[in-house]
Design a protein around this motif. Structure first.
Motif, PDB file in Angstrom:
ATOM      1  N   ASP A  54     -34.273  29.765  27.664  1.00 38.91           N
ATOM      2  CA  ASP A  54     -33.306  30.264  28.638  1.00 38.91           C
ATOM      3  C   ASP A  54     -31.884  29.875  28.256  1.00 38.91           C
ATOM      4  OD1 ASP A  54     -34.902  31.691  30.376  1.00 38.91           O
ATOM      5  OD2 ASP A  54     -35.521  29.904  31.454  1.00 38.91           O
ATOM      6  N   SER A  55     -31.736  28.663  27.731  1.00 45.04           N
ATOM      7  CA  SER A  55     -30.408  28.241  27.299  1.00 45.04           C
ATOM      8  C   SER A  55     -29.930  29.118  26.153  1.00 45.04           C
ATOM      9  CB  SER A  55     -30.431  26.786  26.836  1.00 45.04           C
ATOM     10  OG  SER A  55     -30.671  25.937  27.923  1.00 45.04           O
ATOM     11  N   TYR A  56     -30.853  29.504  25.277  1.00 46.93           N
ATOM     12  CA  TYR A  56     -30.472  30.341  24.138  1.00 46.93           C
ATOM     13  C   TYR A  56     -30.081  31.740  24.605  1.00 46.93           C
ATOM     14  CZ  TYR A  56     -32.411  26.559  21.376  1.00 46.93           C
ATOM     15  OH  TYR A  56     -32.656  25.335  20.831  1.00 46.93           O
ATOM     16  N   ARG A  57     -30.816  32.240  25.592  1.00 51.76           N
ATOM     17  CA  ARG A  57     -30.461  33.566  26.132  1.00 51.76           C
ATOM     18  C   ARG A  57     -29.046  33.541  26.711  1.00 51.76           C
ATOM     19  NH1 ARG A  57     -36.057  34.111  28.745  1.00 51.76           N
ATOM     20  NH2 ARG A  57     -37.257  34.994  27.032  1.00 51.76           N
ATOM     21  N   LEU A  58     -28.728  32.409  27.353  1.00 50.83           N
ATOM     22  CA  LEU A  58     -27.388  32.285  27.926  1.00 50.83           C
ATOM     23  C   LEU A  58     -26.329  32.320  26.818  1.00 50.83           C
ATOM     24  CD1 LEU A  58     -25.696  31.658  30.511  1.00 50.83           C
ATOM     25  CD2 LEU A  58     -25.784  29.294  29.807  1.00 50.83           C
ATOM     26  N   MET A  59     -26.587  31.594  25.713  1.00 51.19           N
ATOM     27  CA  MET A  59     -25.658  31.590  24.579  1.00 51.19           C
ATOM     28  C   MET A  59     -25.500  33.008  24.028  1.00 51.19           C
ATOM     29  SD  MET A  59     -24.682  28.544  24.237  1.00 51.19           S
ATOM     30  CE  MET A  59     -25.147  27.228  25.318  1.00 51.19           C
ATOM     31  N   HIS A  60     -26.615  33.699  23.944  1.00 54.36           N
ATOM     32  CA  HIS A  60     -26.633  35.079  23.457  1.00 54.36           C
ATOM     33  C   HIS A  60     -25.595  35.914  24.207  1.00 54.36           C
ATOM     34  CE1 HIS A  60     -29.291  38.933  22.858  1.00 54.36           C
ATOM     35  NE2 HIS A  60     -28.114  39.033  22.295  1.00 54.36           N
ATOM     36  N   ARG A  61     -25.624  35.790  25.551  1.00 58.13           N
ATOM     37  CA  ARG A  61     -24.698  36.568  26.376  1.00 58.13           C
ATOM     38  C   ARG A  61     -23.283  36.006  26.299  1.00 58.13           C
ATOM     39  NH1 ARG A  61     -27.094  40.261  25.852  1.00 58.13           N
ATOM     40  NH2 ARG A  61     -29.193  40.552  26.680  1.00 58.13           N
ATOM     41  N   MET A  62     -23.188  34.685  26.401  1.00 56.09           N
ATOM     42  CA  MET A  62     -21.861  34.089  26.503  1.00 56.09           C
ATOM     43  C   MET A  62     -21.038  34.322  25.236  1.00 56.09           C
ATOM     44  SD  MET A  62     -20.857  30.207  27.484  1.00 56.09           S
ATOM     45  CE  MET A  62     -21.464  30.137  29.144  1.00 56.09           C
ATOM     46  N   ALA A  68     -27.501  32.917  37.769  1.00 57.93           N
ATOM     47  CA  ALA A  68     -28.913  33.266  37.806  1.00 57.93           C
ATOM     48  C   ALA A  68     -29.757  32.130  37.256  1.00 57.93           C
ATOM     49  CB  ALA A  68     -29.150  34.542  37.001  1.00 57.93           C
ATOM     50  N   MET A  69     -29.217  31.450  36.247  1.00 55.07           N
ATOM     51  CA  MET A  69     -29.951  30.326  35.664  1.00 55.07           C
ATOM     52  C   MET A  69     -30.099  29.198  36.674  1.00 55.07           C
ATOM     53  SD  MET A  69     -30.194  30.938  32.240  1.00 55.07           S
ATOM     54  CE  MET A  69     -29.935  29.415  31.389  1.00 55.07           C
ATOM     55  N   TRP A  70     -29.030  28.975  37.449  1.00 57.84           N
ATOM     56  CA  TRP A  70     -29.124  27.894  38.422  1.00 57.84           C
ATOM     57  C   TRP A  70     -30.122  28.227  39.505  1.00 57.84           C
ATOM     58  CZ3 TRP A  70     -28.629  23.132  38.017  1.00 57.84           C
ATOM     59  CH2 TRP A  70     -27.666  22.584  37.161  1.00 57.84           C
ATOM     60  N   ILE A  71     -30.191  29.496  39.874  1.00 61.40           N
ATOM     61  CA  ILE A  71     -31.170  29.887  40.876  1.00 61.40           C
ATOM     62  C   ILE A  71     -32.553  29.559  40.357  1.00 61.40           C
ATOM     63  CG2 ILE A  71     -32.177  31.837  42.104  1.00 61.40           C
ATOM     64  CD1 ILE A  71     -29.360  33.100  42.030  1.00 61.40           C
ATOM     65  N   ARG A  72     -32.823  29.944  39.118  1.00 59.88           N
ATOM     66  CA  ARG A  72     -34.137  29.648  38.548  1.00 59.88           C
ATOM     67  C   ARG A  72     -34.361  28.154  38.459  1.00 59.88           C
ATOM     68  NH1 ARG A  72     -35.525  32.605  33.385  1.00 59.88           N
ATOM     69  NH2 ARG A  72     -37.360  31.386  33.888  1.00 59.88           N
ATOM     70  N   SER A  73     -33.273  27.434  38.199  1.00 58.96           N
ATOM     71  CA  SER A  73     -33.351  25.984  38.115  1.00 58.96           C
ATOM     72  C   SER A  73     -33.833  25.376  39.421  1.00 58.96           C
ATOM     73  CB  SER A  73     -31.952  25.440  37.811  1.00 58.96           C
ATOM     74  OG  SER A  73     -31.964  24.656  36.687  1.00 58.96           O
ATOM     75  N   THR A  74     -33.245  25.831  40.531  1.00 59.78           N
ATOM     76  CA  THR A  74     -33.639  25.236  41.806  1.00 59.78           C
ATOM     77  C   THR A  74     -35.036  25.693  42.200  1.00 59.78           C
ATOM     78  OG1 THR A  74     -32.381  26.995  42.851  1.00 59.78           O
ATOM     79  CG2 THR A  74     -31.376  24.832  42.809  1.00 59.78           C
TER      80      THR A  74
END
Lengths: 258, 325, 266
Positions: free
Chosen positions: B114-122, A4-10
């Motif tokens: 957004d990177s922090y949210r990802l860490m939160h989940r991961m 999902a992050m990559w989608i937002r990235s593009t």
């Protein structure tokens, strides 16, 4: 989540996203145009008429497109090994394979699936199939198994990149080459080649074998009809083999570094 | 130096051998073994802050990679928090934080948050703890107002702080930092160091950092380990390193006019003269104050500054010593 | 001749740069061979069904397939030429440095691309072609003169190919992110050069159009010279015509782009 992050990235570059998605759609579309051009000059190829070839083409493209959508970015692994950024994935608690797969996840790859679905739709409308429950059931089974088989090929190709980072293109021969091969009827190819993709690298289970059953045509190698229902089994075996290869690749990376 | 029960990181006769293939002719290839880490042994107690230094290619990164489970050692025994890193890499990942100075783990095109949210989940961090840690990092690392900025637009210093925060959201017990202040300006360096000191003092986080900047070590680490050619050359307090390497600092003096070399009391000595500027070397273990006073008394001073010895020079001297001893 | 030597050096540099990637080259050879293999069987069936399609016999069609595989990376039909690097330099602004070099931008990149193309022809083209010629029935001329004429047509094809890609790359001056444009140019080139189906075999008006477009000087033109389907001189005239038009257009765009850079200050 990563995907999902990559989608937002593009989406951060919207114009480019539109262009590349369309490009993906058109690029894959043109090779079907080439097939249509061939059929403007002939009525059949290897005994298959245009709707039947379209059927094979659609099945191959959808299966491959789904695999490509899911883990097509595996070819970036070589870059990651070379520039050392693979290390940043290894210190995280998620499986490396999933992280690499989600790397550069691109919705633009939907272009390929869409095109495949359109061709498959065209085929289903025009081709003459004697629909039975078994044949109907085989359709989704075949598409999903096919996607898993292609995924396994992608993963095996990625595992190879641990050994030879610069040779990522070799896997293209099996992924892109594989889907191209399956777009044409098996009757076109030399017997040895058909044997190879049936028993060695079982790409034939993506569509050739099950489609032969659905279309009511004999498979060139005269395999028994029940073989048409084995794609899920083959997919599981392929996935297991690819998983083993991946683990071996990762282990060799972790013992040699880069 | 530490008891068994206090040893948090244990490295026991660990070695790492790489096989390098080199082209020697058109088709011939020669296989050669490179010993990146050679019978390395040390322990780090919980809550220690250790500087890990050495020249490029000394084996620092290889050690860190083995401690994080990225690389599997060729021999020896290695434990971090009782876990064998290469066997249980993902289990260990929950307990360690890693910051690679030159490679960001943040999402390039997306806002920092957004990177922090990802860490939160991961890392499956409980919501309350995530909020608390994030707020704390934002406050102490002064990330306020940066959370919504795409990472690619951050300055190097901002990004480094962002990376450090990302490595700490899951409350790691040990933090590995690889060159955390490289390329940063003075203000950013001070901020990063201040934060690390506080982290260590308040949470008792064990910190292992590699650096080329002796000031990082001086201001942060009570203990320093020097590695070269895969072997531990020195393990002890920083002051001892200066003695061991007889390292020298340099006083750069700008005079009003060109003068002959200033007469200074030994062991200090003038090492270079260029126009009105002179360079005076003196032992790093001594204070510069008496020397400055002495020079000011005899010469017309315009400006002066003290240059710290760099690690390469210290280690080079250690070698020279070993060779003559 | 000073500048002649300079561009020769740039060409040699381009050649050597690509020569260093041995594993990648071997991988490319393998992939080209596999794709050639698939296409050969399709063409065999096609020509079986309809002999003399597009004026080729079966052996000529097979030869055409392997020529296509040999040219794929030589003419950067699937991307991978110098245009990627050129676009990256435009995007990052490094291009300003190139513009102030005492060498001409277009000539510099043409020389570099020729070096690349020559390497790809030898490194990636010869092996798949030789494989195809040994395993399948092919139609190759016996006289040296035809081969020489063919090689001249190949060089002209390289120039035309560069002319198109240079224009695509320069679009990055206005688009900033040239990925989309490059991709569009790639699939258009792949189709219109006859990689999927020989342009001779295209039906009706569509055939007339694609055969007149610049892409037909890339694969179709040299192939027809080798297969004895077209005279060398008219082919050269067609290729050279497009080369001149494309390079002139490139020069015009380059001038406009340079003005833009100068105005913006880089």
């Amino acid at each position: 989540m990563v995907a999902a992050m990559w989608i937002r990235s593009t989406m951060a570059y919207r114009a480019s996203f539109v262009l590349t998605t369309f490009g993906n759609f058109a690029a894959t579309g043109l090779d079907f145009v080439a097939i249509m051009l061939m059929f403007s000059r002939v009525d059949a190829l290897g005994g298959y008429a245009l709707p039947e070839v379209a059927f094979l083409y659609g099945l191959s493209s959808v299966s491959f497109g789904l695999a490509d959508l899911a883990i097509g970015s595996m070819d970036r692994l070589g870059h990651r090994v070379r520039d050392g950024t693979l290390d940043t994935l290894l210190v995280r608690p998620a499986p490396v394979l999933a992280q690499v797969a989600a790397d550069r996840f691109g919705l633009r790859r939907l272009g390929r699936v869409t095109q495949g679905v359109l061709v498959l739709g065209y085929a289903l409308v025009t081709v003459d199939i004697d629909w039975t429950a078994a044949r109907l059931l085989l359709m989704p089974v075949m598409l999903l198994s096919g996607a898993v088989i292609f995924c396994a090929v992608f993963v095996a190709g990625a595992a190879f990149q641990f050994v030879a980072q610069d040779a990522a293109e070799v896997s293209n021969a099996f992924t892109y080459g594989g889907t191209t091969l399956l777009q044409y009827p098996p009757t076109l190819f030399a017997r040895e080649l058909v044997r190879g993709v049936t028993f060695v690298l079982p790409l034939a289970f993506v569509n050739w074998l099950p489609a032969a059953y659905v279309l009511g045509r004999p498979y060139p190698l005269r395999l028994p009809a029940w073989m048409a229902f084995t794609p899920p089994l083959v997919a599981v075996v392929c996935a297991a083999a690819a998983g083993t290869a991946w683990r071996a690749g990762l282990r060799s990376y972790r013992s040699t570094g880069s | 130096m530490t008891g068994v029960d206090t040893a948090f990181i244990e490295v026991d006769r660990v070695e790492k051998v790489f096989e390098v293939r080199r082209k020697t002719g058109l088709l011939k290839r020669e296989r050669r073994q490179v010993r990146a880490v050679d019978a390395l042994s040390f322990t780090v107690a919980r809550g220690e802050m250790v500087g890990y230094i050495g020249p490029n290619g000394a084996g620092k990164s290889t050690t860190i990679k083995m401690l994080t489970g990225i690389l599997t050692p060729s021999g020896g025994r290695l434990r971090v928090a009782g876990i064998d890193p290469s066997r249980e890499r993902t289990r260990l990942a929950h307990r360690i934080g890693v910051v690679f100075g030159q490679r960001t783990t943040l999402w390039w095109d997306l806002p920092l948050i957004d990177s922090y949210r990802l860490m939160h989940r991961m890392y499956r961090i409980p919501d309350a703890r995530y909020r608390e840690n994030l707020d704390r990092c934002v406050e102490l690392l002064e990330l306020d107002g940066l959370l919504d900025v795409p990472v690619r637009q951050l300055s190097l210093g901002q990004r480094m702080r962002g990376d450090i925060a990302a490595a700490l959201l899951h409350d790691p017990e040990v933090l590995y930092l690889d060159e955390p202040t490289i390329g940063l300006d003075v203000v950013s360096k001070a901020r990063v160091r201040g934060f690390l000191r506080e982290l260590n003092a308040e949470r008792g986080t064990t910190v292992l950092l590699t650096t080329h900047d002796l000031q990082d070590i001086e201001q942060l680490c009570s203990r320093v380990m020097v590695i070269d050619h895969g072997r531990l050359m020195y393990d002890g307090p920083l002051a001892g390193l200066h003695e061991a390497g007889e390292s020298e600092r340099t006083l750069v003096v700008d005079l009003e006019r060109e003068l002959p070399p200033i007469e200074v009391p030994a062991p200090a000595r003038v090492v270079r003269v260029q126009g009105p500027r002179q360079w005076v070397a003196f032992p790093a273990s001594q204070s510069a104050a008496p020397l400055v006073a002495r020079i000011a008394a005899v010469c017309p001073l315009v400006d002066l500054s003290v240059r710290e010895p760099d690690i390469e020079a210290v280690i080079a001297k250690m070698y020279a010593e070993k060779a003559t001893a | 001749m000073g500048s002649g030597r300079l561009y020769a050096a740039v060409t040699a540099g381009g050649f050597r740069r690509y020569a260093t990637y041995r594993a990648a080259t071997a991988a490319g050879v393998f992939t080209n061979t596999v794709f050639g293999l698939i296409l050969v069987y399709v063409y065999l069936a096609l020509w079986d069904e309809r002999p003399h399609l597009g004026g080729y016999d079966q052996a000529q069609a097979v030869t055409y397939v392997w020529l296509g595989q040999a040219f794929l990376s030589t003419l950067a039909l699937g991307g991978g030429g110098v245009e990627g690097e050129l676009m990256e330099r435009i995007r990052s602004g490094d291009i300003a440095v190139d513009l102030y070099r005492p060498a001409d931008l277009q000539a510099w990149w043409l020389a570099a691309d020729m070096g690349r193309a020559l390497f790809q022809l030898l490194g990636r083209g010869v092996v798949p072609f030789a494989f195809g010629a040994l395993v399948f029935p092919v139609a190759l001329p016996g006289d040296v003169l035809t081969w020489v004429a063919f090689l001249v047509a190949v060089v002209l094809a390289m120039v035309v190919s560069f002319g198109i890609r240079f224009l695509v790359a320069l679009s990055a001056f206005w688009l900033m992110d040239g990925t989309g444009a490059a991709q569009a140019a790639w699939f258009l080139g792949y189709f219109c050069s006859g990689m999927l189906l020989p342009l001779n075999a295209f039906p009706g008006a569509l055939g007339e159009v694609v055969r007149a477009l610049p892409w037909s000087s890339m694969l179709q033109a040299p192939a027809d010279v080798l297969l004895g389907e077209a005279g060398a001189l008219p082919t050269y005239a067609f290729q050279a015509g497009w080369a001149v038009v494309l390079l002139a257009a490139g020069r015009l765009v380059q001038t406009a782009a340079t003005r833009r850079v100068v105005v913006q200050g880089g």
